[in-house]
Design a protein around this motif. Structure first.
Motif, PDB file in Angstrom:
ATOM      1  N   LEU A  79      40.025 -13.120  25.346  1.00 48.09           N
ATOM      2  CA  LEU A  79      38.680 -12.554  24.663  1.00 48.09           C
ATOM      3  C   LEU A  79      39.050 -11.725  23.292  1.00 48.09           C
ATOM      4  N   HIS A  80      40.410 -11.227  23.102  1.00 48.71           N
ATOM      5  CA  HIS A  80      40.692 -10.596  22.037  1.00 48.71           C
ATOM      6  C   HIS A  80      40.565 -11.722  20.710  1.00 48.71           C
ATOM      7  N   VAL A  81      41.056 -12.793  21.081  1.00 49.47           N
ATOM      8  CA  VAL A  81      41.034 -13.866  19.837  1.00 49.47           C
ATOM      9  C   VAL A  81      39.468 -14.381  19.754  1.00 49.47           C
ATOM     10  N   PHE A  82      38.684 -14.490  20.723  1.00 45.89           N
ATOM     11  CA  PHE A  82      37.260 -14.883  20.703  1.00 45.89           C
ATOM     12  C   PHE A  82      36.658 -13.916  19.941  1.00 45.89           C
ATOM     13  N   ARG A  83      36.790 -12.552  20.016  1.00 45.73           N
ATOM     14  CA  ARG A  83      36.216 -11.350  19.516  1.00 45.73           C
ATOM     15  C   ARG A  83      36.398 -11.515  17.912  1.00 45.73           C
ATOM     16  N   VAL A  84      37.757 -11.656  17.496  1.00 40.96           N
ATOM     17  CA  VAL A  84      38.076 -11.744  16.227  1.00 40.96           C
ATOM     18  C   VAL A  84      37.408 -13.021  15.500  1.00 40.96           C
ATOM     19  N   VAL A  85      37.519 -14.244  16.133  1.00 39.76           N
ATOM     20  CA  VAL A  85      36.876 -15.243  15.732  1.00 39.76           C
ATOM     21  C   VAL A  85      35.385 -14.921  15.295  1.00 39.76           C
ATOM     22  N   LEU A  86      34.622 -14.546  16.108  1.00 45.16           N
ATOM     23  CA  LEU A  86      33.067 -14.092  16.104  1.00 45.16           C
ATOM     24  C   LEU A  86      33.074 -13.045  14.816  1.00 45.16           C
ATOM     25  N   SER A 173      30.471  -9.826  18.719  1.00 47.06           N
ATOM     26  CA  SER A 173      31.649  -9.134  18.426  1.00 47.06           C
ATOM     27  C   SER A 173      31.768  -7.785  19.088  1.00 47.06           C
ATOM     28  N   ILE A 174      30.719  -6.962  19.003  1.00 45.85           N
ATOM     29  CA  ILE A 174      30.646  -5.526  19.543  1.00 45.85           C
ATOM     30  C   ILE A 174      30.499  -5.634  21.030  1.00 45.85           C
ATOM     31  N   LEU A 175      29.804  -6.833  21.268  1.00 47.95           N
ATOM     32  CA  LEU A 175      29.838  -6.859  23.107  1.00 47.95           C
ATOM     33  C   LEU A 175      31.248  -7.289  23.613  1.00 47.95           C
ATOM     34  N   CYS A 176      31.896  -8.045  22.935  1.00 52.92           N
ATOM     35  CA  CYS A 176      33.255  -8.576  23.309  1.00 52.92           C
ATOM     36  C   CYS A 176      34.169  -7.132  23.295  1.00 52.92           C
ATOM     37  N   MET A 177      33.931  -6.231  22.342  1.00 56.19           N
ATOM     38  CA  MET A 177      34.761  -5.132  22.141  1.00 56.19           C
ATOM     39  C   MET A 177      34.556  -4.244  23.482  1.00 56.19           C
ATOM     40  N   LYS A 178      33.171  -4.011  23.734  1.00 55.51           N
ATOM     41  CA  LYS A 178      32.903  -3.208  24.802  1.00 55.51           C
ATOM     42  C   LYS A 178      33.332  -3.714  26.159  1.00 55.51           C
ATOM     43  N   LYS A 179      33.418  -4.829  26.271  1.00 53.47           N
ATOM     44  CA  LYS A 179      34.021  -5.622  27.314  1.00 53.47           C
ATOM     45  C   LYS A 179      35.647  -5.296  27.346  1.00 53.47           C
ATOM     46  N   LEU A 180      36.159  -5.700  26.236  1.00 55.11           N
ATOM     47  CA  LEU A 180      37.668  -5.369  26.132  1.00 55.11           C
ATOM     48  C   LEU A 180      37.968  -3.728  26.342  1.00 55.11           C
ATOM     49  N   TYR A 192      44.426  -6.151  16.886  1.00 55.79           N
ATOM     50  CA  TYR A 192      44.391  -7.294  17.103  1.00 55.79           C
ATOM     51  C   TYR A 192      43.211  -8.024  16.038  1.00 55.79           C
ATOM     52  N   LEU A 193      42.212  -6.948  15.730  1.00 53.32           N
ATOM     53  CA  LEU A 193      41.163  -7.238  14.694  1.00 53.32           C
ATOM     54  C   LEU A 193      42.067  -7.340  13.263  1.00 53.32           C
ATOM     55  N   LEU A 194      42.898  -6.342  13.178  1.00 50.68           N
ATOM     56  CA  LEU A 194      43.713  -6.244  11.940  1.00 50.68           C
ATOM     57  C   LEU A 194      44.625  -7.379  11.551  1.00 50.68           C
ATOM     58  N   LEU A 195      45.227  -7.628  12.782  1.00 47.27           N
ATOM     59  CA  LEU A 195      46.199  -8.895  12.586  1.00 47.27           C
ATOM     60  C   LEU A 195      45.653 -10.395  12.648  1.00 47.27           C
ATOM     61  N   LEU A 196      44.543 -10.449  13.340  1.00 43.47           N
ATOM     62  CA  LEU A 196      44.154 -11.969  13.359  1.00 43.47           C
ATOM     63  C   LEU A 196      43.005 -12.133  12.409  1.00 43.47           C
ATOM     64  N   LEU A 197      42.286 -11.303  11.853  1.00 45.51           N
ATOM     65  CA  LEU A 197      41.042 -11.672  11.042  1.00 45.51           C
ATOM     66  C   LEU A 197      41.676 -12.452   9.551  1.00 45.51           C
ATOM     67  N   THR A 198      42.855 -12.198   9.003  1.00 48.05           N
ATOM     68  CA  THR A 198      43.449 -12.941   7.969  1.00 48.05           C
ATOM     69  C   THR A 198      43.517 -14.245   8.171  1.00 48.05           C
ATOM     70  N   PRO A 199      44.415 -14.457   9.203  1.00 52.18           N
ATOM     71  CA  PRO A 199      44.874 -15.906   9.614  1.00 52.18           C
ATOM     72  C   PRO A 199      43.742 -16.832  10.174  1.00 52.18           C
ATOM     73  N   ILE A 200      42.640 -16.231  10.454  1.00 48.85           N
ATOM     74  CA  ILE A 200      41.407 -16.919  11.092  1.00 48.85           C
ATOM     75  C   ILE A 200      40.634 -17.396   9.724  1.00 48.85           C
ATOM     76  N   ASN A 201      40.539 -16.223   8.930  1.00 48.91           N
ATOM     77  CA  ASN A 201      39.833 -16.473   7.544  1.00 48.91           C
ATOM     78  C   ASN A 201      40.595 -17.608   6.783  1.00 48.91           C
ATOM     79  N   LEU A 202      42.106 -17.603   6.763  1.00 53.18           N
ATOM     80  CA  LEU A 202      42.671 -18.813   6.149  1.00 53.18           C
ATOM     81  C   LEU A 202      42.387 -20.029   6.646  1.00 53.18           C
ATOM     82  N   ALA A 203      42.397 -20.383   7.944  1.00 51.82           N
ATOM     83  CA  ALA A 203      41.845 -21.420   8.552  1.00 51.82           C
ATOM     84  C   ALA A 203      40.544 -21.793   8.094  1.00 51.82           C
ATOM     85  N   LEU A 204      39.636 -20.989   8.211  1.00 52.98           N
ATOM     86  CA  LEU A 204      38.281 -21.303   7.628  1.00 52.98           C
ATOM     87  C   LEU A 204      38.267 -21.800   6.203  1.00 52.98           C
TER      88      LEU A 204
END
Length: 299
Positions: A79-86, A173-180, A192-204
């Motif tokens: 769910l952390h990963v899904f939230r950051v992807v969103l 993404s906010i809904l996922c955050m509330k659940k998390l 998780y947001l800080l660490l995953l946002l850049t690599p996901i943006n790199l992949a995109l």
């Protein structure tokens, strides 16, 4: 003693509001820099987003260090990963809208519909019950968004929907955050947001047709660096604001981001928003403030 406490609360409220206004100004300058880089200088939106958030990540290293990697302990990794992807996709659609010439004033006003998507999503996926007043405010907010979009106008283009998609993704993404945050700490969610946002943006960026294009020339580089640093500063300012006073009190100050972005759009691009912006924005802001009022009364 009570006078001293009242004075302390008043001081905290002023400081919190000041941090919120400062964050709005920093975001407005960041938006103008990103739009200039993509729309005027031709840097691809995916590449510009990656470099911006890489610089923001570097600037946020002290925050990551303070939180500590113990914050990575979780039973909800997926769910952390899904939230950051969103969140990352929301950023991509947002910058794509700026790159395709959606005026800053229109984009930011449409982005303000995000809380209404949260209302719908919370009811549909989290089982939260929304009052009739909240549903009415949500409808009014979307009416305001339609007035700003003006799809019946001859000048309307489909790219104007990109900020709406960004609002939908960020709302999700906010809904996922509330659940998390039912099980994980806010610090864990932030880490998780800080660490995953850049690599996901790199992949995109690597998946995009333009690839990972580099900014060409010092003028473009310093704007990318400015956007990255100001983005990090704005996020830090928001944290400072919410640390001092509650979100309901800060909401009206958050809406000042609209005139701040209008001002930047005028100074940088010479854009003057039409009257339908102010009518639509008044409905959106009024509806969101009413939702805050209803929530405050119910607690």
């Amino acid at each position: 003693m009570s006078t001293s406490r009242s004075s302390a609360r008043a001081s905290a409220a002023v400081v919190g509001a000041s941090w919120m206004i400062f964050a709005g100004a920093a975001f407005a300058i960041t938006n103008s820099a990103m739009q200039y880089l993509t729309m005027t200088q031709g840097l691809s939106s995916t590449s510009a987003t990656f470099w911006q958030y890489l610089i923001s990540l570097i600037a946020m290293v002290p925050v990551i260090w303070r939180i500590g990697f113990a914050g990575l302990r979780t039973k909800q990794l997926g769910l952390h990963v899904f939230r950051v992807v969103l969140a990352a996709l929301g950023v991509q659609f947002w910058v794509a809208g700026l790159a395709n010439g959606v005026p800053i004033w229109q984009a930011i006003a449409l982005l303000m519909t995000s809380p209404f998507f949260v209302t719908i999503g919370a009811a549909a996926f989290l089982g939260e019950k929304a009052s009739g007043q909240r549903w009415l405010a949500t409808v009014v907010g979307f009416v305001g968004g339609m007035i700003i979009l003006s799809p019946w106008d001859d000048t309307f283009q489909l790219v104007a929907f990109l900020p709406i998609v960004a609002a939908l993704l960020w709302g999700s993404s906010i809904l996922c955050m509330k659940k998390l945050e039912e099980n994980d700490s806010p610090q864990s969610v932030t880490l998780y947001l800080l660490l995953l946002l850049t690599p996901i943006n790199l992949a995109l960026a690597l998946l995009a047709p333009s690839g990972l294009a580099l900014p060409v020339g010092m003028n473009m580089w310093w704007l990318v660096v400015l956007a990255g640093l100001l983005g990090a500063i704005a996020q830090g300012s928001l944290a400072m604001a919410y640390q001092r006073v509650d979100a309901a009190y800060l909401q009206p100050f958050d809406h000042l981001k609209l005139p701040l972005n209008v001002l930047c759009g005028f100074l940088v691009f010479g854009w003057v928003p039409p009257g339908n912006l102010w009518l639509g924005a008044a409905l959106i802001i009024g509806a969101s403030l009413y939702i805050v009022h209803v929530e405050r009364k119910s607690t």
